[in-house]
Scaffold this active site. Sequence first.
Site, short mmCIF file in Angstrom:
data_model
loop_
_atom_site.label_atom_id
_atom_site.label_comp_id
_atom_site.label_asym_id
_atom_site.label_seq_id
_atom_site.Cartn_x
_atom_site.Cartn_y
_atom_site.Cartn_z
N HIS A 102 0.84 -1.20 0.00
CA HIS A 102 0.00 0.00 0.00
C HIS A 102 0.87 1.24 0.00
O HIS A 102 1.94 1.27 0.60
CB HIS A 102 -0.96 0.01 1.20
CG HIS A 102 -0.31 -0.26 2.51
ND1 HIS A 102 0.05 -1.52 2.92
CD2 HIS A 102 0.08 0.58 3.50
CE1 HIS A 102 0.60 -1.46 4.12
NE2 HIS A 102 0.64 -0.19 4.49
N HIS A 104 0.86 5.04 1.21
CA HIS A 104 0.23 6.08 2.01
C HIS A 104 0.35 7.40 1.24
O HIS A 104 1.44 7.78 0.83
CB HIS A 104 0.95 6.26 3.35
CG HIS A 104 0.91 5.08 4.27
ND1 HIS A 104 0.04 4.99 5.33
CD2 HIS A 104 1.64 3.95 4.30
CE1 HIS A 104 0.25 3.86 5.99
NE2 HIS A 104 1.22 3.20 5.38
#
Length: 118
Positions: A102, A104
């Site tokens: 992922h 951010h």
Amino acid sequence: MNAQDDCIFCKIVRGEVPAQKVFEDDDVLAFLDIKPVAPVHVLLIPKKHIASLAQVDKTDAPLLGKMLALAPTLATAQGADDGFRIIVNAGRVGMQEVPHLHIHIIGGPHPLGPMLAR
Ligand code: AMP
Ligand code: ZN
């Protein structure tokens, strides 16, 4: 059991866990971080399970490029129109908590401070 069966972000992709989605297409999903560290805090993930940036190979380059190229649009759409920060934690040393890659996307309105505490 496959890694994705028990993966919280795969569960969000499958709709088994709720999330505040802000963008979705065939390849990627973006949603608000449940514990934001700044007024803008979006997580951008690939829909396919990739455990970590530490485990990608060159076949993942188009997907990773697409994700990075999406970041400014997502940041602006969330109100971070004067800059933002991208963080990708990877592996033990990077202190990655969720083992599904992922990005951010973190933004102000105020400057975020130094990259790491010194
Ligand atoms: P990392 O340390 O880079 O693995 O960050 C994982 C991030 O996922 C943290 O910022 C968490 O707040 C966030 N997070 C964990 N579970 C959820 C969830 N169900 N929905 C949204 N964000 C989450
Ligand atoms: Zn996953």
